[in-house]
Design a protein around this motif. Structure first.
Motif, mmCIF file in Angstrom:
data_model
loop_
_atom_site.group_PDB
_atom_site.id
_atom_site.type_symbol
_atom_site.label_atom_id
_atom_site.label_comp_id
_atom_site.label_asym_id
_atom_site.label_seq_id
_atom_site.Cartn_x
_atom_site.Cartn_y
_atom_site.Cartn_z
ATOM 1 N N LEU A 35 0.822 -1.179 0.119
ATOM 2 C CA LEU A 35 0.005 0.117 -0.051
ATOM 3 C C LEU A 35 0.710 1.153 0.126
ATOM 4 O O LEU A 35 1.821 1.346 0.655
ATOM 5 N N ARG A 36 0.442 2.377 -0.909
ATOM 6 C CA ARG A 36 1.166 3.556 -1.099
ATOM 7 C C ARG A 36 -0.053 4.393 -1.181
ATOM 8 O O ARG A 36 -0.487 4.463 -2.518
ATOM 9 N N LEU A 37 -0.082 5.572 -0.596
ATOM 10 C CA LEU A 37 -1.321 6.384 -0.940
ATOM 11 C C LEU A 37 -0.692 7.729 -0.997
ATOM 12 O O LEU A 37 0.098 8.283 -0.001
ATOM 13 N N GLU A 38 -0.831 8.424 -2.208
ATOM 14 C CA GLU A 38 -0.090 9.840 -2.558
ATOM 15 C C GLU A 38 -1.183 10.843 -2.853
ATOM 16 O O GLU A 38 -2.256 10.653 -3.281
ATOM 17 N N HIS A 39 -0.790 12.037 -2.454
ATOM 18 C CA HIS A 39 -1.787 13.385 -2.393
ATOM 19 C C HIS A 39 -1.263 14.288 -3.254
ATOM 20 O O HIS A 39 -0.211 14.843 -3.036
ATOM 21 N N HIS A 40 -1.820 14.574 -4.317
ATOM 22 C CA HIS A 40 -1.270 15.662 -5.199
ATOM 23 C C HIS A 40 -1.862 17.135 -4.741
ATOM 24 O O HIS A 40 -2.870 17.025 -4.017
ATOM 25 N N GLU A 41 -1.028 18.017 -5.090
ATOM 26 C CA GLU A 41 -1.098 19.381 -4.969
ATOM 27 C C GLU A 41 -2.848 19.858 -5.254
ATOM 28 O O GLU A 41 -3.496 20.816 -4.522
ATOM 29 N N ASP A 42 -3.250 19.355 -6.113
ATOM 30 C CA ASP A 42 -4.627 19.792 -6.535
ATOM 31 C C ASP A 42 -5.685 19.007 -5.977
ATOM 32 O O ASP A 42 -6.777 18.890 -6.214
ATOM 33 N N GLY A 43 -5.174 18.273 -4.956
ATOM 34 C CA GLY A 43 -6.495 17.306 -4.265
ATOM 35 C C GLY A 43 -6.499 15.887 -4.684
ATOM 36 O O GLY A 43 -7.109 14.835 -4.139
ATOM 37 N N SER A 44 -6.108 15.671 -5.876
ATOM 38 C CA SER A 44 -6.025 14.120 -6.451
ATOM 39 C C SER A 44 -5.224 13.012 -5.513
ATOM 40 O O SER A 44 -4.347 13.578 -4.967
ATOM 41 N N LEU A 45 -5.728 11.949 -5.675
ATOM 42 C CA LEU A 45 -4.957 10.617 -5.090
ATOM 43 C C LEU A 45 -4.610 9.655 -5.963
ATOM 44 O O LEU A 45 -5.169 9.355 -7.122
ATOM 45 N N GLU A 46 -3.572 9.077 -5.695
ATOM 46 C CA GLU A 46 -2.772 8.143 -6.229
ATOM 47 C C GLU A 46 -2.750 6.889 -5.268
ATOM 48 O O GLU A 46 -2.195 6.946 -4.242
ATOM 49 N N LEU A 47 -3.474 5.646 -5.309
ATOM 50 C CA LEU A 47 -3.470 4.578 -4.572
ATOM 51 C C LEU A 47 -2.757 3.413 -5.147
ATOM 52 O O LEU A 47 -3.147 2.904 -6.288
ATOM 53 N N HIS A 48 -1.823 2.954 -4.609
ATOM 54 C CA HIS A 48 -1.086 1.614 -5.032
ATOM 55 C C HIS A 48 -1.249 0.469 -4.099
ATOM 56 O O HIS A 48 -1.032 0.716 -2.761
ATOM 57 N N ARG A 49 -1.894 -0.649 -4.251
ATOM 58 C CA ARG A 49 -1.974 -1.718 -3.541
ATOM 59 C C ARG A 49 -2.123 -3.149 -4.008
ATOM 60 O O ARG A 49 -2.362 -3.226 -5.355
ATOM 61 N N GLY A 50 -2.037 -4.258 -3.368
ATOM 62 C CA GLY A 50 -2.348 -5.636 -3.957
ATOM 63 C C GLY A 50 -1.106 -6.459 -3.797
ATOM 64 O O GLY A 50 -0.093 -6.094 -4.350
ATOM 65 N N LEU A 51 -1.395 -7.555 -3.632
ATOM 66 C CA LEU A 51 -0.213 -8.675 -3.690
ATOM 67 C C LEU A 51 -0.285 -9.463 -4.936
ATOM 68 O O LEU A 51 0.584 -9.347 -5.868
ATOM 69 N N LEU A 52 -1.271 -10.420 -5.261
ATOM 70 C CA LEU A 52 -1.429 -11.069 -6.258
ATOM 71 C C LEU A 52 -2.126 -10.259 -7.369
ATOM 72 O O LEU A 52 -1.619 -10.527 -8.416
ATOM 73 N N VAL A 53 -2.882 -9.592 -7.216
ATOM 74 C CA VAL A 53 -3.509 -8.607 -7.997
ATOM 75 C C VAL A 53 -3.279 -7.113 -7.712
ATOM 76 O O VAL A 53 -3.615 -6.550 -6.823
ATOM 77 N N GLY A 54 -2.250 -6.544 -8.235
ATOM 78 C CA GLY A 54 -1.733 -5.224 -8.061
ATOM 79 C C GLY A 54 -2.647 -4.294 -8.805
ATOM 80 O O GLY A 54 -3.219 -4.578 -9.917
ATOM 81 N N ARG A 55 -2.814 -3.061 -8.029
ATOM 82 C CA ARG A 55 -3.839 -2.210 -8.385
ATOM 83 C C ARG A 55 -3.286 -0.829 -8.325
ATOM 84 O O ARG A 55 -2.774 -0.521 -7.391
ATOM 85 N N HIS A 56 -3.538 0.005 -9.319
ATOM 86 C CA HIS A 56 -3.006 1.429 -9.188
ATOM 87 C C HIS A 56 -4.207 2.318 -9.635
ATOM 88 O O HIS A 56 -4.747 2.435 -10.836
#
Length: 524
Positions: free
Chosen positions: A261-282
């Motif tokens: 898991l890694r959750l990132e926050h952009h300056e404009d309020g947008s979010l980027e979420l990375h997670r998953g072991l067998l099924v990776g999701r971005h």
């Protein structure tokens, strides 16, 4: 000829006479990937099925025919279906729209405006990752979360498509909000789903046994070993077994869904979420469509000081959209220390989550205690039936009375303690529930209106149920049993369209008149 990884999406089409981009095929490696996944699933199913057939007295040759032959046949069917799907499916992207066309017996085209795409998810299971492909899921900004799925594309093409759709957001700086702490796995068994997972696992065992007619033999084998034990001991043993199985399942699901898991926050309020072991999701969330967050705190989480964080945004939520497709998951942070989830929520909202909420009137607690009493009477009355038919079960009503009274009274008091709300300069916090306690923190700018509902008993007690409407999540956020003096401050957060509801303080008609008015958002 287009090769994997070489597609480039048009940045602009200034000339209206310019021909539209060509229709592109999906990546053919998805045929092999889907076939391998299907073969693996069928092989995993064949092991218990084959064991059951052997225990049922079926010959080894027939067992091999049904298991190995079925696996091969299923994998071949998957390959044929995937080949046909790729042959009839095309997609194209320009600066204005992304389209997917399916031509078989009839032709259908799904189209989304690139300006309306708010959430982008790139997922790849273990096989897809090894083959360098990924599935792209797009959600529009409408409340129903219209979806468009491209399965599958070359991984580089998928990332290029994501950058094309979120070009402005991708260019802003991002800061890391949350990174997984492996120690958080200790919170997974505290979920209310843990015992349900355990009972489901036990049910699956009996269902598989039923397929081969082995349930009577299995029950006889179990009863020979525990039949001499007292019934309360047997019940306690079944509960412990369910908790053990449920704990294993909860931990496995936590690791699969939230590893890396890694959750990132952009300056404009947008979010980027990375997670998953067998099924990776971005997953990318458009900050312009985020309306708030939800903190989930069931009893187990509260006992451990944990909470789970979801986002409230357009096109995101549970269930399915109007086209029958599953909506994008709102989950942002798994069960973790509450300070972590609340801190991430504060950054997303732009101000801290209110630490203390305003309690609701004592009448709200009395309503819940009355309901608890009704439940106790109903359960105890139903438990009298077996005691009347079989007098030796005289103890059943007594046990039912004690257990139902203890659980119902605790739940009603805990529910009453959980009721609360708070209004700050930028957000409105709404909390309710006991077993499924949640705190919805909504941005005031995103609240479209309030629906006000009052039952005859609520009018008599001076209470009302308020429902906030917003273009995100389920679209409706319910707050029950608000006091008559508390309601005006809440509905005024919707803006001037509700000013006509205001009356002098102390008026007994302030909520009643609101209930009689047209409470649809935007109506005056």
């Amino acid at each position: 000829m287009t090769t994997p990884g070489s597609q480039h999406f048009a940045a602009s089409r200034p000339d209206p006479a310019e021909p539209a981009p060509e229709w592109l095929p999906l990546d053919r490696r998805t045929i092999a990937a889907s076939t391998v996944v299907a073969a693996g699933a069928l092989a995993a199913t064949a092991v218990p099925a084959g064991s059951g057939l052997l225990l049922g007295g079926v010959g080894l040759a027939w067992v091999l025919l049904w298991t190995i032959g079925g696996t091969i046949l299923g994998a071949a069917a998957t390959a044929v279906i995937e080949t046909a799907r790729l042959a009839v499916t095309r997609y194209r992207v320009d600066a204005h729209r992304i389209e997917r066309r399916v031509r078989f017996l009839s032709s259908s085209t799904t189209s989304l405006s690139t300006g309306r795409v708010r959430n982008v998810e790139i997922s790849a299971d273990l096989v897809q990752r090894r083959m360098g492909i990924a599935t792209v899921r797009l959600a529009s900004g409408e409340t129903d979360g219209s979806r468009l799925i491209l399965g599958a594309l070359d991984r580089e093409v998928a990332e290029e498509l994501r950058r094309h759709l979120v070009a402005e957001r991708a260019a802003t700086d991002a800061s890391e909000l949350v990174r997984l702490d492996p120690g958080w796995v200790r919170y997974a068994p505290a979920s209310v789903m843990t015992p349900l997972f355990g009972l489901l696992g036990i049910g699956i065992v009996f269902q598989v046994a039923d397929w081969f007619g082995a349930v009577p033999e299995m029950l006889e084998w179990i009863w020979d070993r525990i039949g001499d034990l007292p019934i309360p001991v047997i019940a306690a043993g079944v509960l412990v077994l369910a908790l053990v199985v449920g704990t294993i399942a909860s931990v496995a699901l936590f690791v699969e869904n939230w590893w890396n898991l890694r959750l990132e926050h952009h300056e404009d309020g947008s979010l980027e979420l990375h997670r998953g072991l067998l099924v990776g999701r971005h997953t990318s969330f458009d900050g312009r469509r985020i309306r708030g967050v939800t903190l989930h705190e069931p009893p187990g989480f509260r006992l451990l000081g944990a909470a789970r964080l979801d986002v409230v945004a357009s096109g995101v939520g549970t269930g399915k959209d109007d086209e029958g497709k599953k909506k994008q998951s709102p989950a942002l942070v798994p069960a973790s220390p509450r300070a972590v989830s609340a801190g991430a929520a504060g950054t997303i909202l732009g101000e801290p989550v209110p630490p203390v909420l305003r309690a609701h009137p004592p009448a709200a607690r009395r309503r819940r205690l009355v309901r608890a009493g009704a439940v106790v009477v109903a359960v105890t009355g139903a438990s009298l039936v077996p005691a009347v038919i079989w007098p030796w079960l005289w103890w059943v009503p007594a046990v039912a009375l004690v257990l139902s009274a203890a659980s119902a009274i605790w739940a009603s008091l805990d529910n009453a303690r959980g009721l609360g709300h708070e209004i700050t300069g930028g957000v409105v916090a709404l909390r309710k529930g006991s077993l499924m306690r949640r705190t919805d923190v909504l941005g005031r700018d995103g609240i479209l209106g309030w629906n006000i509902r009052r039952s005859p008993l609520q009018r008599r007690a001076g209470l009302a149920t308020l429902v906030a409407t917003t273009a995100g999540g389920s679209g409706a956020f319910r707050l029950p049993d608000v006091g008559r003096e508390q309601a005006p401050a809440l509905w005024r957060t919707a803006g001037p369209v509700w000013d006509h509801l205001a009356e002098p303080p102390g008026s007994r008609r302030v909520v009643t008149n609101a209930a009689k008015s047209d409470t649809r958002p935007g109506k005056t």
